[in-house]
Design a protein around this motif. Structure first.
Motif, PDB file in Angstrom:
ATOM      1  N   PRO A 179       0.840  -1.209   0.000  1.00 52.34           N
ATOM      2  CA  PRO A 179       0.000   0.000   0.000  1.00 52.34           C
ATOM      3  C   PRO A 179       0.873   1.256   0.000  1.00 52.34           C
ATOM      4  N   GLY A 180       0.232   2.389  -0.339  1.00 58.92           N
ATOM      5  CA  GLY A 180       0.957   3.651  -0.343  1.00 58.92           C
ATOM      6  C   GLY A 180       1.470   4.027  -1.736  1.00 58.92           C
ATOM      7  N   ARG A 181       2.057   5.239  -1.815  1.00 59.17           N
ATOM      8  CA  ARG A 181       2.545   5.734  -3.093  1.00 59.17           C
ATOM      9  C   ARG A 181       3.816   4.984  -3.495  1.00 59.17           C
ATOM     10  N   PRO A 182       3.903   4.513  -4.752  1.00 56.98           N
ATOM     11  CA  PRO A 182       5.115   3.772  -5.160  1.00 56.98           C
ATOM     12  C   PRO A 182       6.336   4.686  -5.175  1.00 56.98           C
ATOM     13  N   ARG A 183       7.480   4.056  -4.956  1.00 59.30           N
ATOM     14  CA  ARG A 183       8.725   4.834  -4.968  1.00 59.30           C
ATOM     15  C   ARG A 183       9.011   5.370  -6.354  1.00 59.30           C
TER      16      ARG A 183
END
Length: 442
Positions: A422-426
């Protein structure tokens, strides 16, 4: 100008005729005769030989070859550096000079053994006199060309001193000046046979130039960075991004030279063009195409081989031979081979690239990151978190610094690395360490 004769193929070869009005008219009328190549003639008449260069410039790219009325206007145009096409001239030696001597012999006022002659060389004068059993002991020559005033002064000085009985000149403007001054003048005029021969020579020169310019050329572009080796395995998305960017640059450059480009494999491209279009963008095959722009915009070093041949396969074979030679030999052997497999010109020396006066801010950041990452076979890729640790700053600051590298062309933002987390990809960045230049040898 001449038009195509009835029942013949419309000519596509254009010959520019440069000379005085009377001689240009004579050549134009004779141009209706048969020539080896169907052609049309375009008149560029002048009043003074020193206008020859200007007339050639006005003709411009509209002509395939220039035919000058004599060696004098040809020499003026050549020294002015305006001859960008093949050129020749109507010779004034041999029969032309003997015709002038005959006219002098038929006039009781003149002695053909006591004359002054300009432009024509001594060997040619002695040959022409020898063929009619005349001596040249009292013949005065000025072999080098010059302005009309300079040549007129040469002839007039000798005549007023009583050394000569007449002046034989090859220069139209000089003849007009001397006739106005009252100096006995005989013009050296080309014979009809010389004009016809010069027209045929011009047509052949133009046709050969056309064929040479349209000769098929294959340009092979190889990208060492994209070659996969057991020691260097690059991420697939990075390779695809690089190939797309490189293909876009090659397409833009190929469009400028009316060429086509397509990928051959994962690390090379083939460009198909003509010799004329490639020569125009490579300074006559003195600088390899594509190299500078690809290096400046993408930070990549590419290898280029140019081949010519009687067939597309032969041209491509020669292009591959250039690359193979460059990769296996340390000696500079050129980057282009003609259709016989010979190097067109020696490989140009790469001039030292001048350093900018103001050093970009990003170069220092790029150098620090490259030093921390060390020598690696694969491309250097970082994200904001890793860059922050290496630079000793927060990830937020590191993200801003990486954006600075992108703005200065020192890094590429790569496609996001999609993961199930989850979360914004690097956001990853590929560092273009090639912009730092070669490392100093130890």
């Amino acid at each position: 100008m001449t038009g195509p004769r009835a029942g013949s193929v419309a000519p596509d070869l254009t010959i520019g005729i440069v000379g005085p009005h009377d001689l240009v008219e004579r050549v134009m009328l004779m141009g209706h005769g048969p020539t080896p190549v169907p052609s049309r003639l375009v008149a560029a008449a002048y009043r003074d030989e020193q206008e020859a260069a200007e007339k050639v410039v006005r003709l411009g790219a509209g002509v395939d070859v220039c035919l000058f009325a004599s060696p004098v206007p040809y020499d003026f145009a050549r020294k002015a550096g305006v001859l960008t096409m093949p050129a020749t001239y109507v010779p004034l030696n041999g029969a032309a000079l003997q015709g002038a001597l005959l006219r002098a012999a038929l006039d009781e006022r003149y002695d053909p053994t006591r004359v002054s002659i300009d432009v024509i060389g001594r060997a040619e004068v002695e040959e022409a006199y020898g063929e009619i059993d005349l001596g040249t002991e009292h013949v005065h020559l000025r072999e080098e060309a010059g302005g009309p005033g300079t040549l007129a002064a040469f002839h007039e000085r000798l005549w007023r001193r009583g050394v000569t009985t007449a002046a034989l000149t090859c220069v139209h403007a000089t003849a007009e000046r001397m006739e106005t001054s009252g100096v006995p003048t005989i013009r050296v005029r080309p014979t009809g046979a010389a004009i016809r021969s010069a027209l045929q020579t011009a047509a052949l020169l133009g046709a050969h130039h056309r064929l040479e310019e349209s000769q098929l050329v294959m340009v092979l572009v190889d990208v060492p960075t994209l070659r996969e080796t057991p020691r260097r395995l690059t991420p697939r998305y990075w390779r695809d991004e690089l190939k797309l960017a490189l293909h876009r640059v090659l397409l833009q450059e190929a469009h400028r030279m009316s060429a086509s480009v397509w990928p051959l494999d994962d690390h090379s491209y083939l460009v198909t063009a003509t010799r004329g279009s490639v020569a125009g963008t490579t300074d006559g095959f003195r600088t390899p195409p594509f190299v500078e722009r690809v290096r400046d915009e993408l930070g990549l070093a590419i290898e280029v081989g140019i081949g010519m041949g009687r067939t597309a396969q032969e041209a491509e074979t020669h292009a591959r031979a250039v690359l193979a030679r460059a990769q296996t030999s340390q000696r500079a052997q050129g980057f282009a081979l003609d259709r016989d497999g010979r190097a067109l010109v020696p490989a140009p020396r790469t001039p030292p690239r001048s350093q900018p006066q103001v050093k970009p801010k990003g170069l220092e950041i790029l150098a620090r990151l490259a030093e921390r990452l060390g020598d690696r076979e694969q491309p250097l890729i970082v994200d904001a978190e890793n860059a922050g640790k290496m630079l000793g700053v927060t990830p937020r600051t590191a993200r801003r610094l990486l954006r600075t590298l992108v703005e200065e062309g020192l890094a590429w933002p790569l496609p996001p690395n999609r993961t199930p987390q989850p979360g914004r990809p690097r956001q990853l960045y590929r560092l273009i360490v090639e912009k730092l230049g070669p490392k100093p040898s130890t």
